[in-house]
Design a protein around this motif. Structure first.
Motif: not given
Length: 393
Positions: A262-263, A267-270, A283-288, A355-358
């Protein structure tokens, strides 16, 4: 469509590339002059800034490019159809739009828009409109089966400050009925009364599914034109008030996979927080990876901290304008760049959610492409009107 129609429409691609925005600008002028009530559906802020005109121009241009391969556009049609359903675009709107789009083409291109070209575009528009109407009809039926067709008034159960310019709103059904289920990453449209016309905005559901409430997390936009709805929510909406909300929509959703990255920016964090909850439970492996101005502007920071205490996952936070620094292995004081991104997001088998600004989204997408990440493994949302028909969107 007839082969002659396809050939004529494709021949107009260079003209649309040059005059597309002039055509769509004229289209909206004539449309709203004749049907001002449609201002209740179309985002008037995006009209004033020109974003909607550009988005529609890109859509028309792409439709002409791929008129002989419309199946290529189906995934993007579905994305646009979700938005259309959420804001209330109906089948009866398409003939009206078609009428004024053709008038705008003729008005801008003048004698270059021959009878042959106009007849071809009339047939092409009809075929494209039929695809949208069919897809959107399924989405409307789906929404009605889950809950309601258009908008329903939900009550603000809680209003919580998340960051310097961000509030979360917990919305419940006043009649105590269960809210329709949603997929992590989806959004709702909210509608408020304006001075003349209704104002509609889409906000990602930042909460976890299967709760008795919907949670939206809203940044207050500084520019008044962009911030009509967010300013109302921040400054006027109180606990106990009612807010018109659509059934959740959108196809930017978590996929089943062994690893998710997740990148997000600002406010793209929502939508990411909703997907993060689900990924960890699966139980997925996650990089945030998240980028914010500083700690005060880091929305949902406490929730992220709480999840990190319960689950094990890789976390990297970038503060681009921090005034003070503290030792934290998860925090980098500086801007997230392609070089930094390459350190933590190079797994070619993972699914990537952006997710984020353009500008932020564009930087990340370019970085992932340079690392050789397959386009099929990348899903993204950027702020602004979601109305591009390019297959890469």
């Amino acid at each position: 469509m007839k082969q002659t129609t396809i050939s004529i429409v494709k021949s107009t691609v260079p003209v649309l590339e040059k005059h597309g925005q002039a055509i769509t600008t004229r289209f909206y002028e004539m449309l709203f002059e004749q049907y001002p009530s449609l201002k209740n559906v179309f985002n008037q802020t995006n009209q004033k800034t020109g974003r909607q005109q550009m988005a529609l121009a890109n859509t028309v241009y792409a439709a002409a490019q791929y008129i002989d391969r419309l199946e290529t556009l189906l995934p993007v049609v579905k994305q646009i159809a979700h938005k259309h359903r959420s804001i209330g675009v109906k089948a009866e709107h398409y003939p009206i739009v078609g009428e004024f789009l053709l008038k705008a083409i003729k008005d801008v291109l003048k004698e270059a828009a021959t009878d042959e070209i106009m007849e071809a575009w009339k047939e092409a528009y009809g075929a494209i409109a039929d695809v949208f109407i069919s897809v959107e009809q399924e989405l409307y039926e789906e929404a009605e089966e889950k809950g309601w067709k258009d908008y329903k008034k939900l009550m603000v159960h809680k209003k919580v400050k998340e960051a310097e310019d961000v509030y979360s709103f917990y919305l419940i059904s006043p009649d105590q009925k269960a809210l329709p289920a949603f997929l992590p990453g989806q959004y709702v449209s909210v509608r408020i009364p304006g001075q003349e016309y209704l104002s509609i905005r889409q906000y990602s559901l930042s909460g976890y599914p299967n709760q008795p409430y919907y949670k939206i997390t809203v940044k207050k936009e500084k520019q008044m034109e962009d911030g009509v709805v967010s300013t109302y929510l921040h400054d006027q909406l109180k606990e106990g008030d009612l807010l018109e909300v659509s059934v959740p929509a959108g196809d930017f959703v978590l996929k089943e996979n062994s690893k998710s990255v997740f990148i997000s920016g600002g406010v793209g964090i929502t939508p990411m927080m909703s997907m993060l909850h689900q990924a960890l439970e699966n139980n997925q492996e996650v990089t945030f990876i998240h980028s914010a101005k500083n700690e005060q502007f880091h929305a949902m920071k406490q929730e992220l901290q709480s999840l990190s205490e319960t689950y094990t996952f890789e976390q990297h936070v970038f503060y681009s304008q921090a005034q003070t620094e503290q030792h934290d292995e998860h925090i980098t004081y500086g801007r997230l760049t392609k070089k930094e991104l390459a350190k933590y997001a190079a797994d070619k088998h993972a699914y990537y959610y952006v997710c984020g600004s353009s500008s932020f989204t564009q930087m990340v997408l370019e970085g992932l492409a340079e690392m050789g990440i397959s386009q099929e493994n990348i899903m993204y949302e950027s702020f602004g009107p979601k109305m591009s028909m390019t297959p890469s969107a």
